[in-house]
Design a protein around this motif. Structure first.
Motif, PDB file in Angstrom:
ATOM      1  N   VAL A 128      44.156 -14.081   8.083  1.00 23.57           N
ATOM      2  CA  VAL A 128      43.776 -14.863   6.899  1.00 23.57           C
ATOM      3  C   VAL A 128      43.507 -16.308   7.309  1.00 23.57           C
ATOM      4  CG1 VAL A 128      44.454 -15.652   4.593  1.00 23.57           C
ATOM      5  CG2 VAL A 128      45.192 -13.393   5.421  1.00 23.57           C
ATOM      6  N   PRO A 129      42.236 -16.675   7.463  1.00 24.56           N
ATOM      7  CA  PRO A 129      41.943 -18.089   7.704  1.00 24.56           C
ATOM      8  C   PRO A 129      42.299 -18.888   6.445  1.00 24.56           C
ATOM      9  CG  PRO A 129      40.107 -16.710   8.384  1.00 24.56           C
ATOM     10  CD  PRO A 129      41.040 -15.852   7.586  1.00 24.56           C
ATOM     11  N   TYR A 130      43.209 -19.857   6.608  1.00 20.30           N
ATOM     12  CA  TYR A 130      43.690 -20.634   5.464  1.00 20.30           C
ATOM     13  C   TYR A 130      43.460 -22.110   5.761  1.00 20.30           C
ATOM     14  CZ  TYR A 130      47.158 -22.598   2.164  1.00 20.30           C
ATOM     15  OH  TYR A 130      47.793 -23.326   1.189  1.00 20.30           O
ATOM     16  N   GLU A 131      42.775 -22.760   4.830  1.00 22.77           N
ATOM     17  CA  GLU A 131      42.333 -24.135   5.056  1.00 22.77           C
ATOM     18  C   GLU A 131      43.502 -25.095   5.271  1.00 22.77           C
ATOM     19  OE1 GLU A 131      41.921 -22.205   2.546  1.00 22.77           O
ATOM     20  OE2 GLU A 131      42.209 -23.208   0.624  1.00 22.77           O
ATOM     21  N   ALA A 132      44.668 -24.733   4.736  1.00 25.61           N
ATOM     22  CA  ALA A 132      45.817 -25.660   4.870  1.00 25.61           C
ATOM     23  C   ALA A 132      46.739 -25.211   6.002  1.00 25.61           C
ATOM     24  CB  ALA A 132      46.576 -25.702   3.553  1.00 25.61           C
TER      25      ALA A 132
ATOM     26  N   ILE B 119      39.054 -13.976   3.345  1.00 29.81           N
ATOM     27  CA  ILE B 119      38.515 -15.336   3.226  1.00 29.81           C
ATOM     28  C   ILE B 119      38.606 -15.783   1.766  1.00 29.81           C
ATOM     29  CG2 ILE B 119      36.396 -16.745   3.441  1.00 29.81           C
ATOM     30  CD1 ILE B 119      37.398 -15.940   6.165  1.00 29.81           C
ATOM     31  N   GLY B 120      39.011 -16.996   1.544  1.00 30.61           N
ATOM     32  CA  GLY B 120      39.105 -17.513   0.177  1.00 30.61           C
ATOM     33  C   GLY B 120      37.743 -17.924  -0.360  1.00 30.61           C
ATOM     34  N   PRO B 121      37.617 -18.085  -1.681  1.00 34.86           N
ATOM     35  CA  PRO B 121      36.372 -18.542  -2.300  1.00 34.86           C
ATOM     36  C   PRO B 121      36.219 -20.050  -2.125  1.00 34.86           C
ATOM     37  CG  PRO B 121      38.068 -18.277  -3.965  1.00 34.86           C
ATOM     38  CD  PRO B 121      38.686 -17.846  -2.656  1.00 34.86           C
ATOM     39  N   GLU B 122      35.244 -20.637  -2.793  1.00 30.78           N
ATOM     40  CA  GLU B 122      35.001 -22.080  -2.625  1.00 30.78           C
ATOM     41  C   GLU B 122      36.281 -22.899  -2.882  1.00 30.78           C
ATOM     42  OE1 GLU B 122      33.179 -20.041  -4.458  1.00 30.78           O
ATOM     43  OE2 GLU B 122      31.052 -20.330  -4.028  1.00 30.78           O
ATOM     44  N   GLY B 123      37.081 -22.439  -3.840  1.00 28.28           N
ATOM     45  CA  GLY B 123      38.275 -23.216  -4.202  1.00 28.28           C
ATOM     46  C   GLY B 123      39.453 -22.968  -3.282  1.00 28.28           C
ATOM     47  N   GLY B 124      39.304 -22.049  -2.375  1.00 32.68           N
ATOM     48  CA  GLY B 124      40.385 -21.791  -1.423  1.00 32.68           C
ATOM     49  C   GLY B 124      41.465 -20.876  -2.001  1.00 32.68           C
ATOM     50  N   PHE B 125      42.610 -20.825  -1.286  1.00 34.64           N
ATOM     51  CA  PHE B 125      43.723 -19.949  -1.688  1.00 34.64           C
ATOM     52  C   PHE B 125      44.808 -20.757  -2.400  1.00 34.64           C
ATOM     53  CE2 PHE B 125      42.691 -15.982   0.183  1.00 34.64           C
ATOM     54  CZ  PHE B 125      42.177 -16.165   1.456  1.00 34.64           C
TER      55      PHE B 125
ATOM     56  N   SER C 284      44.327 -21.102  11.394  1.00 32.72           N
ATOM     57  CA  SER C 284      43.346 -22.163  11.171  1.00 32.72           C
ATOM     58  C   SER C 284      42.081 -21.828  11.954  1.00 32.72           C
ATOM     59  CB  SER C 284      43.889 -23.515  11.673  1.00 32.72           C
ATOM     60  OG  SER C 284      42.822 -24.465  11.679  1.00 32.72           O
ATOM     61  N   LEU C 285      40.936 -22.221  11.360  1.00 34.67           N
ATOM     62  CA  LEU C 285      39.650 -22.071  12.070  1.00 34.67           C
ATOM     63  C   LEU C 285      39.261 -23.395  12.719  1.00 34.67           C
ATOM     64  CD1 LEU C 285      37.593 -19.930   9.521  1.00 34.67           C
ATOM     65  CD2 LEU C 285      38.644 -19.166  11.660  1.00 34.67           C
ATOM     66  N   GLY C 286      40.210 -24.373  12.692  1.00 36.71           N
ATOM     67  CA  GLY C 286      39.911 -25.667  13.301  1.00 36.71           C
ATOM     68  C   GLY C 286      40.041 -26.802  12.305  1.00 36.71           C
ATOM     69  N   PRO C 287      39.731 -28.016  12.770  1.00 37.54           N
ATOM     70  CA  PRO C 287      40.041 -29.215  11.964  1.00 37.54           C
ATOM     71  C   PRO C 287      39.066 -29.482  10.817  1.00 37.54           C
ATOM     72  CG  PRO C 287      38.978 -29.830  14.022  1.00 37.54           C
ATOM     73  CD  PRO C 287      39.166 -28.337  14.071  1.00 37.54           C
ATOM     74  N   ARG C 288      37.958 -28.778  10.780  1.00 37.12           N
ATOM     75  CA  ARG C 288      37.003 -29.055   9.686  1.00 37.12           C
ATOM     76  C   ARG C 288      37.099 -27.978   8.601  1.00 37.12           C
ATOM     77  NH1 ARG C 288      35.297 -30.234  14.399  1.00 37.12           N
ATOM     78  NH2 ARG C 288      34.578 -28.117  14.897  1.00 37.12           N
ATOM     79  N   ILE C 289      36.760 -28.390   7.358  1.00 33.13           N
ATOM     80  CA  ILE C 289      36.780 -27.424   6.264  1.00 33.13           C
ATOM     81  C   ILE C 289      35.418 -26.734   6.221  1.00 33.13           C
ATOM     82  CG2 ILE C 289      36.892 -27.171   3.749  1.00 33.13           C
ATOM     83  CD1 ILE C 289      39.590 -27.654   4.961  1.00 33.13           C
ATOM     84  N   LEU C 290      35.408 -25.429   6.448  1.00 34.97           N
ATOM     85  CA  LEU C 290      34.146 -24.677   6.431  1.00 34.97           C
ATOM     86  C   LEU C 290      33.867 -24.163   5.015  1.00 34.97           C
ATOM     87  CD1 LEU C 290      34.785 -22.496   9.633  1.00 34.97           C
ATOM     88  CD2 LEU C 290      33.864 -24.826   9.495  1.00 34.97           C
ATOM     89  N   ARG C 291      32.619 -24.066   4.660  1.00 35.08           N
ATOM     90  CA  ARG C 291      32.266 -23.430   3.371  1.00 35.08           C
ATOM     91  C   ARG C 291      32.704 -21.975   3.424  1.00 35.08           C
ATOM     92  NH1 ARG C 291      28.480 -26.169   0.258  1.00 35.08           N
ATOM     93  NH2 ARG C 291      27.569 -28.029   1.229  1.00 35.08           N
TER      94      ARG C 291
ATOM     95  N   THR D 195      30.471 -19.880   5.422  1.00 39.33           N
ATOM     96  CA  THR D 195      30.546 -20.142   6.877  1.00 39.33           C
ATOM     97  C   THR D 195      31.793 -19.473   7.450  1.00 39.33           C
ATOM     98  OG1 THR D 195      29.576 -22.310   6.401  1.00 39.33           O
ATOM     99  CG2 THR D 195      30.452 -21.963   8.630  1.00 39.33           C
ATOM    100  N   ALA D 196      32.897 -19.606   6.732  1.00 42.15           N
ATOM    101  CA  ALA D 196      34.187 -19.100   7.235  1.00 42.15           C
ATOM    102  C   ALA D 196      34.160 -17.595   7.452  1.00 42.15           C
ATOM    103  CB  ALA D 196      35.304 -19.470   6.260  1.00 42.15           C
ATOM    104  N   GLY D 197      33.575 -16.857   6.522  1.00 40.56           N
ATOM    105  CA  GLY D 197      33.526 -15.390   6.650  1.00 40.56           C
ATOM    106  C   GLY D 197      32.717 -14.980   7.867  1.00 40.56           C
TER     107      GLY D 197
HETATM  108  N1  SAM Z   1      39.038 -25.704  -1.446  1.00 36.72           N
HETATM  109  C1  SAM Z   1      39.509 -25.825  -0.062  1.00 36.72           C
HETATM  110  C2  SAM Z   1      39.715 -27.275   0.331  1.00 36.72           C
HETATM  111  O1  SAM Z   1      38.968 -28.123  -0.137  1.00 36.72           O
HETATM  112  O2  SAM Z   1      40.575 -27.488   1.184  1.00 36.72           O
HETATM  113  C3  SAM Z   1      38.442 -25.246   0.883  1.00 36.72           C
HETATM  114  C4  SAM Z   1      38.278 -23.776   0.795  1.00 36.72           C
HETATM  115  S1  SAM Z   1      37.089 -23.245   1.943  1.00 36.72           S
HETATM  116  C5  SAM Z   1      35.623 -23.868   1.221  1.00 36.72           C
HETATM  117  C6  SAM Z   1      36.964 -21.510   1.594  1.00 36.72           C
HETATM  118  C7  SAM Z   1      37.745 -20.621   2.553  1.00 36.72           C
HETATM  119  O3  SAM Z   1      37.213 -20.749   3.873  1.00 36.72           O
HETATM  120  C8  SAM Z   1      39.198 -20.942   2.694  1.00 36.72           C
HETATM  121  O4  SAM Z   1      39.972 -20.392   1.647  1.00 36.72           O
HETATM  122  C9  SAM Z   1      39.516 -20.305   4.032  1.00 36.72           C
HETATM  123  O5  SAM Z   1      39.650 -18.900   3.871  1.00 36.72           O
HETATM  124  C10 SAM Z   1      38.274 -20.614   4.834  1.00 36.72           C
HETATM  125  N2  SAM Z   1      38.346 -21.842   5.613  1.00 36.72           N
HETATM  126  C11 SAM Z   1      37.498 -22.894   5.547  1.00 36.72           C
HETATM  127  N3  SAM Z   1      37.805 -23.824   6.477  1.00 36.72           N
HETATM  128  C12 SAM Z   1      38.888 -23.357   7.154  1.00 36.72           C
HETATM  129  C13 SAM Z   1      39.670 -23.843   8.234  1.00 36.72           C
HETATM  130  N4  SAM Z   1      39.401 -25.014   8.834  1.00 36.72           N
HETATM  131  N5  SAM Z   1      40.708 -23.091   8.677  1.00 36.72           N
HETATM  132  C14 SAM Z   1      41.001 -21.896   8.088  1.00 36.72           C
HETATM  133  N6  SAM Z   1      40.281 -21.368   7.055  1.00 36.72           N
HETATM  134  C15 SAM Z   1      39.235 -22.095   6.598  1.00 36.72           C
END
Ligand code: SAM
Length: 247
Positions: free
Chosen positions: A168-172, A195-201, A218-225, A228-230
């Protein structure tokens, strides 16, 4: 060389029949005619064929020889994609099919904005998504057309994630990177990517997934759309465990 899929079998004289929209596409769009060569996939096996006859609704091809080698990865990747807005799902389906993903589960989470009103709308969406995947499978010369499952809810993941490694890639996530996790584990037969939606998990969703044995990465230090993440996560798993970058 154009590739087609059929559920028909090869008959006793080595002929395969194709019906329906593929015939119209072959004849009208690709201007194919008797004698032209093409690839036809029957039960996951590709054959070099030549058209014997093509009419309005039927194409009959003769098998020349089976094609060597498989275009399918040894690892089964199942992408659970938080339902994104607009046509992003089609982009994800197309690119992940090219990357060799085996199946797709459109996922409703607490932050998915898209709501499919009723079964009719869901069926229409599913039909569109299946067509995108089929075209991508032909273009990328897959031996199998990935399955697009009906939309699933978070509550169904307990059953669906029972087998295989779940990532589970998680933005946080600030504990483990995907590279570290994948390289620390034995190569599995099956990988589920969520993968979470635009709003994340929501944190509770991450807790639920962790309780199901998922690895939060983590997929790294940047927030991917989300789209992109999937695609990136599928590519990374295919590269680490599958056949991406392998002859
Ligand atoms: N709303 C979140 C925020 O602003 O922090 C961003 C969610 S991101 C657009 C959508 C999904 O992409 C996330 O739920 C996660 O599954 C994945 N994702 C995006 N960037 C990531 C990262 N750097 N590490 C892990 N997962 C990431």
């Amino acid at each position: 060389m154009h590739r087609f899929f059929t559920e028909n079998k090869i008959d006793e004289v080595g002929h395969i029949e194709i019906q329906g929209s593929d015939v119209k596409h072959a004849r009208d769009a690709l201007r194919m005619a008797s004698g032209d060569k093409l690839e036809i996939v029957v039960e996951g096996k590709a054959y070099l064929c030549a058209i014997k006859e093509i009419t309005k609704n039927l194409m009959v091809a003769g098998v020349i020889k089976p094609l060597e080698g498989s275009h399918e990865s040894s690892i089964s990747i199942n992408l659970f994609q938080g339902l994104p807005k607009s046509s992003k799902m089609e982009t994800i389906l197309q690119k992940a099919t090219e990357l060799g993903v085996s199946s797709f589960y459109p996922l409703i989470t607490s932050r998915t904005v898209v709501r499919l009103r009723d079964d009719k709308q869901q069926d229409k969406k599913l039909e569109r998504w299946e067509s995108v995947v089929q075209e991508a499978a032909k273009q990328s010369k897959r031996d199998v057309i990935p399955r697009v499952h009906p939309v699933v809810q978070m509550g169904e993941l307990g059953e669906l994630l029972k087998e295989g490694l779940t990532i589970v890639p998680y933005e946080a996530s600030d504990e483990h990177g995907i590279k570290e996790i994948l390289r620390s584990l034995e190569t599995p037969k099956r990988v589920n990517i969520v993968i979470g939606p635009e709003g994340g998990f929501e944190e509770e969703e991450i807790d639920l997934l962790e309780n199901l044995g998922a690895k939060i990465v983590s997929l790294g230090p940047r927030i991917l759309r989300t789209e992109t993440a999937g695609i990136v996560a599928s590519a990374i798993v295919q590269y680490e465990y599958g056949d991406l970058g392998v002859i």
